[in-house]
Design a protein around this motif. Structure first.
Motif, PDB file in Angstrom:
ATOM      1  N   ILE A  14       0.847  -1.201   0.000  1.00 60.65           N
ATOM      2  CA  ILE A  14       0.000   0.000   0.000  1.00 60.65           C
ATOM      3  C   ILE A  14       0.880   1.248   0.000  1.00 60.65           C
ATOM      4  O   ILE A  14       0.659   2.180  -0.780  1.00 60.65           O
ATOM      5  CB  ILE A  14      -0.964   0.002   1.210  1.00 60.65           C
ATOM      6  CG1 ILE A  14      -1.894  -1.215   1.178  1.00 60.65           C
ATOM      7  CG2 ILE A  14      -1.741   1.312   1.290  1.00 60.65           C
ATOM      8  CD1 ILE A  14      -2.772  -1.328  -0.048  1.00 60.65           C
ATOM      9  N   ALA A  15       1.887   1.263   0.858  1.00 59.28           N
ATOM     10  CA  ALA A  15       2.778   2.434   0.931  1.00 59.28           C
ATOM     11  C   ALA A  15       3.512   2.654  -0.387  1.00 59.28           C
ATOM     12  O   ALA A  15       3.524   3.765  -0.920  1.00 59.28           O
ATOM     13  CB  ALA A  15       3.773   2.273   2.074  1.00 59.28           C
ATOM     14  N   SER A  16       4.120   1.597  -0.926  1.00 60.14           N
ATOM     15  CA  SER A  16       4.966   1.746  -2.119  1.00 60.14           C
ATOM     16  C   SER A  16       4.186   1.944  -3.415  1.00 60.14           C
ATOM     17  O   SER A  16       4.605   2.706  -4.276  1.00 60.14           O
ATOM     18  CB  SER A  16       5.908   0.553  -2.261  1.00 60.14           C
ATOM     19  OG  SER A  16       5.186  -0.625  -2.527  1.00 60.14           O
ATOM     20  N   LYS A  17       3.055   1.291  -3.554  1.00 62.64           N
ATOM     21  CA  LYS A  17       2.313   1.324  -4.825  1.00 62.64           C
ATOM     22  C   LYS A  17       1.167   2.336  -4.859  1.00 62.64           C
ATOM     23  O   LYS A  17       0.854   2.875  -5.912  1.00 62.64           O
ATOM     24  CB  LYS A  17       1.739  -0.062  -5.142  1.00 62.64           C
ATOM     25  CG  LYS A  17       2.754  -1.180  -5.181  1.00 62.64           C
ATOM     26  CD  LYS A  17       3.565  -1.136  -6.440  1.00 62.64           C
ATOM     27  CE  LYS A  17       4.436  -2.387  -6.503  1.00 62.64           C
ATOM     28  NZ  LYS A  17       5.699  -2.137  -7.124  1.00 62.64           N
ATOM     29  N   THR A  40       3.672   3.020  12.328  1.00 62.06           N
ATOM     30  CA  THR A  40       3.914   1.834  11.515  1.00 62.06           C
ATOM     31  C   THR A  40       3.852   2.182  10.028  1.00 62.06           C
ATOM     32  O   THR A  40       4.690   1.733   9.242  1.00 62.06           O
ATOM     33  CB  THR A  40       2.892   0.730  11.845  1.00 62.06           C
ATOM     34  OG1 THR A  40       2.981   0.437  13.244  1.00 62.06           O
ATOM     35  CG2 THR A  40       3.140  -0.527  11.039  1.00 62.06           C
ATOM     36  N   PHE A  41       2.892   3.017   9.643  1.00 64.28           N
ATOM     37  CA  PHE A  41       2.790   3.393   8.235  1.00 64.28           C
ATOM     38  C   PHE A  41       3.973   4.279   7.835  1.00 64.28           C
ATOM     39  O   PHE A  41       4.523   4.136   6.738  1.00 64.28           O
ATOM     40  CB  PHE A  41       1.459   4.098   7.937  1.00 64.28           C
ATOM     41  CG  PHE A  41       1.069   3.955   6.498  1.00 64.28           C
ATOM     42  CD1 PHE A  41       0.332   2.859   6.078  1.00 64.28           C
ATOM     43  CD2 PHE A  41       1.473   4.882   5.557  1.00 64.28           C
ATOM     44  CE1 PHE A  41       0.001   2.699   4.736  1.00 64.28           C
ATOM     45  CE2 PHE A  41       1.146   4.732   4.222  1.00 64.28           C
ATOM     46  CZ  PHE A  41       0.405   3.638   3.802  1.00 64.28           C
ATOM     47  N   LYS A  43       6.946   4.124   9.121  1.00 62.92           N
ATOM     48  CA  LYS A  43       8.084   3.199   8.974  1.00 62.92           C
ATOM     49  C   LYS A  43       8.073   2.544   7.604  1.00 62.92           C
ATOM     50  O   LYS A  43       9.117   2.403   6.960  1.00 62.92           O
ATOM     51  CB  LYS A  43       8.040   2.116  10.063  1.00 62.92           C
ATOM     52  CG  LYS A  43       8.466   2.593  11.413  1.00 62.92           C
ATOM     53  CD  LYS A  43       8.381   1.452  12.422  1.00 62.92           C
ATOM     54  CE  LYS A  43       8.759   1.930  13.799  1.00 62.92           C
ATOM     55  NZ  LYS A  43       8.688   0.856  14.804  1.00 62.92           N
ATOM     56  N   SER A  44       6.904   2.156   7.136  1.00 62.75           N
ATOM     57  CA  SER A  44       6.805   1.525   5.825  1.00 62.75           C
ATOM     58  C   SER A  44       7.184   2.499   4.715  1.00 62.75           C
ATOM     59  O   SER A  44       7.923   2.146   3.791  1.00 62.75           O
ATOM     60  CB  SER A  44       5.385   0.983   5.602  1.00 62.75           C
ATOM     61  OG  SER A  44       5.302   0.362   4.347  1.00 62.75           O
ATOM     62  N   ILE A  45       6.702   3.724   4.800  1.00 63.65           N
ATOM     63  CA  ILE A  45       7.080   4.739   3.804  1.00 63.65           C
ATOM     64  C   ILE A  45       8.589   4.922   3.803  1.00 63.65           C
ATOM     65  O   ILE A  45       9.230   4.915   2.748  1.00 63.65           O
ATOM     66  CB  ILE A  45       6.356   6.080   4.067  1.00 63.65           C
ATOM     67  CG1 ILE A  45       4.870   5.951   3.716  1.00 63.65           C
ATOM     68  CG2 ILE A  45       7.010   7.220   3.277  1.00 63.65           C
ATOM     69  CD1 ILE A  45       4.036   7.163   4.073  1.00 63.65           C
ATOM     70  N   CYS A  46       9.171   5.084   4.977  1.00 63.61           N
ATOM     71  CA  CYS A  46      10.621   5.294   5.083  1.00 63.61           C
ATOM     72  C   CYS A  46      11.402   4.101   4.542  1.00 63.61           C
ATOM     73  O   CYS A  46      12.386   4.279   3.811  1.00 63.61           O
ATOM     74  CB  CYS A  46      11.013   5.584   6.524  1.00 63.61           C
ATOM     75  SG  CYS A  46      10.482   7.225   7.088  1.00 63.61           S
ATOM     76  N   ASN A  47      10.990   2.906   4.885  1.00 61.49           N
ATOM     77  CA  ASN A  47      11.670   1.714   4.364  1.00 61.49           C
ATOM     78  C   ASN A  47      11.598   1.663   2.842  1.00 61.49           C
ATOM     79  O   ASN A  47      12.576   1.319   2.181  1.00 61.49           O
ATOM     80  CB  ASN A  47      11.086   0.441   4.971  1.00 61.49           C
ATOM     81  CG  ASN A  47      11.532   0.233   6.407  1.00 61.49           C
ATOM     82  OD1 ASN A  47      12.622   0.646   6.791  1.00 61.49           O
ATOM     83  ND2 ASN A  47      10.685  -0.389   7.202  1.00 61.49           N
TER      84      ASN A  47
END
Length: 137
Positions: A14-17, A40-41, A43-47
């Motif tokens: 969801i974050a990447s796409k 948590t979201f 963190k996902s964006i940053c990763n």
């Protein structure tokens, strides 16, 4: 506006796409109740943006600065414990906001008048222990 129900297992997709490609402004405000998944979201964006630093909640420091593989800088704010707008002004929050660096802001509603109008907003809602609802605007 994008509305998505997702499982925790899908957060990176969801974050990447769905979200990162839609970010056109350097300010992204995250709102939602405690436990809705804001950190948590982020963190996902940053990763997904190749942050090389450890990504943690800046609840007590107010701001964390992360570097990416290509030496870009991302700022992560958490204004949950801020007492007033002056506290944010005193640490120079406006300099961060008006830089070209990505600013990911939790609890931005606590300093609403200081955040530039050109921004995105992500509202996260808890559905159950493994599902969330996201509204991106």
């Amino acid at each position: 506006m994008i509305k998505i129900n997702y499982s925790i297992d899908e957060i990176d997709i969801i974050a990447s796409k769905k979200i990162i490609p839609k970010i056109k402004n350097n300010i992204v405000c995250f709102e939602g109740r405690m436990g809705s998944g804001k950190t948590t979201f982020i963190k996902s964006i940053c990763n997904n943006l190749n942050v090389v630093d450890k990504i943690t909640s800046p609840t007590f420091s107010l701001i964390n600065e992360y570097k990416t593989l290509n030496d870009c800088c991302i700022y992560h704010f958490d204004f949950y414990r801020i007492k007033n707008r002056e506290e944010a002004l005193n640490f120079g929050v406006e300099e961060y906001f008006y830089s070209s660096n990505l600013c990911l802001i939790e609890w931005g509603s606590k300093i609403e008048g200081l955040i530039p109008e050109k921004r995105h907003k992500i509202v996260l809602s808890f559905i159950d222990s493994s599902h969330r609802n996201l509204i991106f605007s």
